[in-house]
Write a protein that holds these residues in place. Structure first.
Motif, PDB file in Angstrom:
ATOM      1  N   ARG A  78       0.833  -1.207   0.000  1.00 52.89           N
ATOM      2  CA  ARG A  78       0.000   0.000   0.000  1.00 52.89           C
ATOM      3  C   ARG A  78       0.860   1.247   0.000  1.00 52.89           C
ATOM      4  O   ARG A  78       2.058   1.202   0.264  1.00 52.89           O
ATOM      5  CB  ARG A  78      -0.989   0.019   1.146  1.00 52.89           C
ATOM      6  CG  ARG A  78      -0.657   0.024   2.463  1.00 52.89           C
ATOM      7  CD  ARG A  78      -1.790   0.072   3.472  1.00 52.89           C
ATOM      8  NE  ARG A  78      -1.160   0.028   4.774  1.00 52.89           N
ATOM      9  CZ  ARG A  78      -0.889  -1.110   5.396  1.00 52.89           C
ATOM     10  NH1 ARG A  78      -1.240  -2.267   4.862  1.00 52.89           N
ATOM     11  NH2 ARG A  78      -0.266  -1.076   6.548  1.00 52.89           N
ATOM     12  N   GLN A 175     -13.529   7.888  11.021  1.00 54.17           N
ATOM     13  CA  GLN A 175     -12.533   8.255  10.026  1.00 54.17           C
ATOM     14  C   GLN A 175     -11.222   8.527  10.737  1.00 54.17           C
ATOM     15  O   GLN A 175     -11.173   9.370  11.657  1.00 54.17           O
ATOM     16  CB  GLN A 175     -12.999   9.509   9.277  1.00 54.17           C
ATOM     17  CG  GLN A 175     -14.162   9.278   8.349  1.00 54.17           C
ATOM     18  CD  GLN A 175     -13.728   8.525   7.113  1.00 54.17           C
ATOM     19  OE1 GLN A 175     -13.177   9.096   6.203  1.00 54.17           O
ATOM     20  NE2 GLN A 175     -13.982   7.219   7.077  1.00 54.17           N
ATOM     21  N   ASN A 177      -6.744   8.746  10.626  1.00 53.54           N
ATOM     22  CA  ASN A 177      -5.400   8.742  10.033  1.00 53.54           C
ATOM     23  C   ASN A 177      -4.399   8.246  11.068  1.00 53.54           C
ATOM     24  O   ASN A 177      -4.141   8.930  12.053  1.00 53.54           O
ATOM     25  CB  ASN A 177      -5.008  10.146   9.564  1.00 53.54           C
ATOM     26  CG  ASN A 177      -3.645  10.145   8.866  1.00 53.54           C
ATOM     27  OD1 ASN A 177      -3.029   9.091   8.675  1.00 53.54           O
ATOM     28  ND2 ASN A 177      -3.187  11.323   8.486  1.00 53.54           N
ATOM     29  N   ASN A 185      -4.956   9.456   4.621  1.00 52.28           N
ATOM     30  CA  ASN A 185      -4.869   7.988   4.800  1.00 52.28           C
ATOM     31  C   ASN A 185      -6.102   7.404   5.493  1.00 52.28           C
ATOM     32  O   ASN A 185      -5.991   6.700   6.500  1.00 52.28           O
ATOM     33  CB  ASN A 185      -3.657   7.620   5.675  1.00 52.28           C
ATOM     34  CG  ASN A 185      -2.357   8.126   5.132  1.00 52.28           C
ATOM     35  OD1 ASN A 185      -1.970   7.807   4.030  1.00 52.28           O
ATOM     36  ND2 ASN A 185      -1.672   8.958   5.908  1.00 52.28           N
ATOM     37  N   ASN A 187      -8.729   5.435   7.228  1.00 49.50           N
ATOM     38  CA  ASN A 187      -9.054   4.086   7.719  1.00 49.50           C
ATOM     39  C   ASN A 187     -10.322   4.215   8.566  1.00 49.50           C
ATOM     40  O   ASN A 187     -10.703   5.313   8.951  1.00 49.50           O
ATOM     41  CB  ASN A 187      -7.970   3.607   8.691  1.00 49.50           C
ATOM     42  CG  ASN A 187      -6.654   3.265   8.021  1.00 49.50           C
ATOM     43  OD1 ASN A 187      -6.279   2.122   7.949  1.00 49.50           O
ATOM     44  ND2 ASN A 187      -5.926   4.268   7.539  1.00 49.50           N
ATOM     45  N   TRP A 188     -10.925   3.070   8.925  1.00 47.96           N
ATOM     46  CA  TRP A 188     -11.902   3.058  10.022  1.00 47.96           C
ATOM     47  C   TRP A 188     -11.187   2.509  11.249  1.00 47.96           C
ATOM     48  O   TRP A 188     -10.687   1.372  11.210  1.00 47.96           O
ATOM     49  CB  TRP A 188     -13.073   2.130   9.717  1.00 47.96           C
ATOM     50  CG  TRP A 188     -14.162   2.685   8.847  1.00 47.96           C
ATOM     51  CD1 TRP A 188     -14.078   3.706   7.951  1.00 47.96           C
ATOM     52  CD2 TRP A 188     -15.518   2.217   8.791  1.00 47.96           C
ATOM     53  NE1 TRP A 188     -15.283   3.899   7.318  1.00 47.96           N
ATOM     54  CE2 TRP A 188     -16.186   2.996   7.823  1.00 47.96           C
ATOM     55  CE3 TRP A 188     -16.223   1.216   9.440  1.00 47.96           C
ATOM     56  CZ2 TRP A 188     -17.526   2.808   7.507  1.00 47.96           C
ATOM     57  CZ3 TRP A 188     -17.566   1.023   9.117  1.00 47.96           C
ATOM     58  CH2 TRP A 188     -18.215   1.823   8.166  1.00 47.96           C
ATOM     59  N   ARG A 189     -11.129   3.281  12.321  1.00 48.53           N
ATOM     60  CA  ARG A 189     -10.659   2.750  13.591  1.00 48.53           C
ATOM     61  C   ARG A 189     -11.885   2.494  14.461  1.00 48.53           C
ATOM     62  O   ARG A 189     -12.942   3.088  14.232  1.00 48.53           O
ATOM     63  CB  ARG A 189      -9.674   3.706  14.275  1.00 48.53           C
ATOM     64  CG  ARG A 189      -8.811   2.983  15.334  1.00 48.53           C
ATOM     65  CD  ARG A 189      -7.682   3.848  15.860  1.00 48.53           C
ATOM     66  NE  ARG A 189      -7.012   3.169  16.946  1.00 48.53           N
ATOM     67  CZ  ARG A 189      -5.714   2.832  16.951  1.00 48.53           C
ATOM     68  NH1 ARG A 189      -4.941   3.151  15.938  1.00 48.53           N
ATOM     69  NH2 ARG A 189      -5.192   2.211  17.987  1.00 48.53           N
ATOM     70  N   VAL A 204      -7.437  -0.465  14.372  1.00 47.22           N
ATOM     71  CA  VAL A 204      -7.948  -0.214  13.018  1.00 47.22           C
ATOM     72  C   VAL A 204      -8.781  -1.406  12.567  1.00 47.22           C
ATOM     73  O   VAL A 204      -8.374  -2.553  12.735  1.00 47.22           O
ATOM     74  CB  VAL A 204      -6.774   0.058  12.045  1.00 47.22           C
ATOM     75  CG1 VAL A 204      -7.245   0.018  10.598  1.00 47.22           C
ATOM     76  CG2 VAL A 204      -6.139   1.412  12.360  1.00 47.22           C
ATOM     77  N   SER A 207      -8.903  -1.031   6.472  1.00 47.09           N
ATOM     78  CA  SER A 207      -7.795  -0.233   5.923  1.00 47.09           C
ATOM     79  C   SER A 207      -7.969  -0.055   4.420  1.00 47.09           C
ATOM     80  O   SER A 207      -8.578  -0.912   3.761  1.00 47.09           O
ATOM     81  CB  SER A 207      -6.458  -0.934   6.121  1.00 47.09           C
ATOM     82  OG  SER A 207      -6.322  -1.376   7.415  1.00 47.09           O
ATOM     83  N   PRO A 208      -7.361   1.000   3.875  1.00 48.02           N
ATOM     84  CA  PRO A 208      -7.456   1.245   2.429  1.00 48.02           C
ATOM     85  C   PRO A 208      -7.021   0.028   1.621  1.00 48.02           C
ATOM     86  O   PRO A 208      -6.147  -0.733   2.049  1.00 48.02           O
ATOM     87  CB  PRO A 208      -6.460   2.392   2.209  1.00 48.02           C
ATOM     88  CG  PRO A 208      -6.349   3.079   3.525  1.00 48.02           C
ATOM     89  CD  PRO A 208      -6.579   2.030   4.567  1.00 48.02           C
ATOM     90  N   ASP A 209      -7.664  -0.173   0.473  1.00 49.25           N
ATOM     91  CA  ASP A 209      -7.263  -1.250  -0.430  1.00 49.25           C
ATOM     92  C   ASP A 209      -7.176  -0.682  -1.841  1.00 49.25           C
ATOM     93  O   ASP A 209      -7.189   0.536  -2.026  1.00 49.25           O
ATOM     94  CB  ASP A 209      -8.218  -2.450  -0.312  1.00 49.25           C
ATOM     95  CG  ASP A 209      -9.647  -2.107  -0.700  1.00 49.25           C
ATOM     96  OD1 ASP A 209      -9.853  -1.039  -1.324  1.00 49.25           O
ATOM     97  OD2 ASP A 209     -10.558  -2.880  -0.380  1.00 49.25           O
ATOM     98  N   ALA A 213      -9.164   4.800  -0.409  1.00 48.36           N
ATOM     99  CA  ALA A 213      -9.219   5.038   1.033  1.00 48.36           C
ATOM    100  C   ALA A 213     -10.621   4.695   1.524  1.00 48.36           C
ATOM    101  O   ALA A 213     -11.561   4.584   0.729  1.00 48.36           O
ATOM    102  CB  ALA A 213      -8.890   6.492   1.326  1.00 48.36           C
TER     103      ALA A 213
END
Ligand code: FRU
Length: 581
Positions: A78, A175, A177, A185, A187-189, A204, A207-209, A213
């Protein structure tokens, strides 16, 4: 709190003070050598035999974002964007090495700086300070970190996402970073709570794939296995933000702890640039799922039998309410007025900019919804706001809250200055949880906003003077002024004008206000009738004022250089309760 790591005092000192070049030398851990390449690129290698938990990356918030390509066994795993420190180190961010263990991790870093203006090469402070370490301090070490509002353990947070309630636990995703306390960047935390006050960090979750994002979205619990991922699977829908915005699905079979992206993603696409923030819910009226999405300046409504295939039903919004910004983060649900036995649908529409005091805010529409089409009960020009402060955005509700409650959280900031507020270890908190209802004034229906009942349970002993974390209850008979102040002369002035039926909050002299021209302001709310009791929630960097009957809410950030410790009330009688002793 689930803390993966222990305290490292030197790191703490660095983060509080804002590390200087010489202090940064004191950071513990093994320095990692980087090779300088051509054209502003660098190469770092983490060997397969390396056992450290983290790679600590030095950040300077004023630096441009460098692009770090994480390459594993020759494949791009990534990209991450990090403001690699050029002149000074504001703080470090950890890259978790677990997922790369046993492999060669090669990082190619493109710095994005114009070297012609920098007089030479390799002078950037980051290159002497990247460290391998087993420790990263996640304990609270900032004076503006709230004491009873949810915050990320470190890094940046914006919108609440995918909130659901199951088996006594409130789940909040957001949301996030992980690589800096500014937006990027995504992500979902994940955090969980049993009382909406004490939150546990769960790390987290998504994560982005390759699709992009992970922007905002929602979760449901699919009790009947309509989607085919198992009865009781937690299904998340979110926006994949890559070159375009599309909607993706991920499922969790362990109650929301870990998610697997659906192989058929994206599940919903469109030919427009702003197409995001899916919010889905089971609609018993039509025995199917509904989904509402923000698309530019309107909302699109869909239906589905299985959460994977969605049919567009209708659109709402053109010509209605405020259009001074982009429509984002929708929600659609029923609320009740118990006394009048009335029930209405509420369509929530967060808008940025275009709020009543500039920047971001939450507007809503009250009407009817038959599973296909939302019909607003007000004239198109009527605009309704859920909160009359400057720091209340991206409000959405929990799926499955108990006892038919409609419980919401907002992101307690404003896009005008969210990246600039004077915190570093983390940025942004959520509002306290609020329960929504319905009231009418003349022929109009409005959403009532009350502090969640959990806030009453949080009341501790009575105090003589305000504390860093307290609730101030003011009984009112007529007009009143309420002044919260500290010994430095910093103050927040609140007034209730009983003739005009207006409540206002002035934070122009509240403390640090100079980080953005948009920050100092006075916000004003209509009270829809006489105000009898005010509930004011004070935390280290926020004030949330409510009419106890729910007819207005006002949320504002404040950054006093020392806590407010005096309260003067003219025209009312105040009781102060300690919160979370
Ligand atoms: C609202 C928002 C959303 C988007 C997310 C990205 O604050 O712009 O529309 O999904 O933030 O972080």
């Amino acid at each position: 709190m689930k803390r993966i790591l222990t305290v490292m005092s030197l790191m703490a000192a660095l983060a509080v003070a804002g590390a200087s070049a010489s202090m940064a030398q004191d950071v513990q851990g093994k320095p990692l050598h980087a090779d300088q390449l051509a054209n502003d690129n660098w190469l770092l290698r983490v060997a397969p035999t390396e056992t450290s938990k983290y790679l600590l990356l030095p950040v300077e918030e004023k630096a441009p974002e460098a692009r770090l390509k994480l390459i594993v066994d020759g494949q791009l795993r990534r990209n991450i964007d990090v403001r690699m420190a050029l002149h000074k180190i504001d703080y470090f961010v950890p890259l978790m090495l677990d997922e790369f263990r046993g492999h060669d991790l090669v990082m190619q870093v493109h710095m994005n700086i114009d070297r012609s203006n920098r007089g030479g090469t390799a002078s950037e402070i980051c290159w002497q300070n990247i460290r391998l370490s087993d420790e990263f301090n996640m304990t609270n070490r900032e004076r503006f970190r709230p004491l009873y509002h949810h915050t990320p353990v470190y890094g940046w947070m914006n919108d609440p996402n995918g909130m659901f309630y199951k088996d006594g636990v409130w789940h909040l995703f957001y949301q996030y970073n992980p690589y800096g306390a500014m937006w990027g960047n995504m992500n979902w935390r994940h955090s969980t709570s049993r009382d909406l006050l004490h939150w546990q960090d769960e790390g987290v979750a998504i994560s982005p794939d390759a699709h992009g994002a992970i922007f905002s979205g929602s979760c449901v619990v699919d009790e009947k296995n309509t989607a085919g991922f198992g009865a009781g699977a937690v299904i998340a829908l979110y926006t994949s933000a890559g070159d375009v915005q599309s909607q993706s699905l991920a499922y969790s079979t362990d109650g929301g702890r870990t998610f697997t992206p659906y192989a058929g993603n994206p599940i919903l696409t469109a030919d427009v640039p702003d197409f995001r923030d899916p919010n889905m819910f089971w609609n018993e009226d039509i025995n199917a799922w509904n989904l509402i999405l923000a698309v530019g300046q309107e909302m699109r409504i869909y239906s589905s039998p299985n959460l994977r295939e969605w049919k567009e039903e209708s659109r709402f919004g053109l010509g209605y309410g405020s259009h001074d910004g982009v429509w984002e983060c929708p929600d659609l649900f029923k609320v009740k007025n118990e006394r009048m036995k009335s029930e209405k649908w509420v369509l929530v529409c967060n808008i940025n900019p275009g709020g009543p005091f500039g920047g971001s805010a939450t507007q809503y529409f009250v009407g009817d919804f038959d599973g296909h089409k939302f019909t607003c009960n007000s004239d198109p020009q009527v605009t309704k706001w859920m909160d009359w402060g400057k720091d209340h955005y991206a409000t959405v509700s929990f799926w499955g809250a108990p006892q038919g409650r409609r419980t919401v959280l907002a992101w307690m900031s404003n896009w005008q200055y969210a990246n600039d507020v004077p915190t570093r270890q983390f940025r942004s908190a959520n509002s306290i949880a609020r329960d929504l209802g319905l009231f009418n004034d003349g022929s109009e229906w409005y959403v009532s906003v009350k502090p969640a009942p959990e806030m009453l349970a949080a009341r501790g002993k009575r105090l003589k003077n305000p504390a860093e974390a307290c609730e101030i209850v003011v009984e009112l008979k007529a007009s009143a002024t309420i002044t919260l102040a500290n010994a430095k002369g910093e103050k927040v002035l609140m007034t209730y004008d009983d003739d005009a039926r207006i409540f206002s909050m002035d934070r122009t002299g509240s403390g640090e206000v100079g980080f953005s021209e948009a920050f100092p302001c006075t916000t004003k709310a209509p009270t829809h009738g006489r105000l009898r009791q005010l509930r004011i929630f004070v935390d280290r960097s926020s004030i949330e004022a409510f009419d106890a009957e729910g007819r207005f809410a006002m949320t504002n950030l404040v950054f006093p250089s020392e806590p407010y410790n005096s309260l003067k009330v003219k025209g009312g009688k105040a009781t102060i309760y300690d919160l979370i002793d």
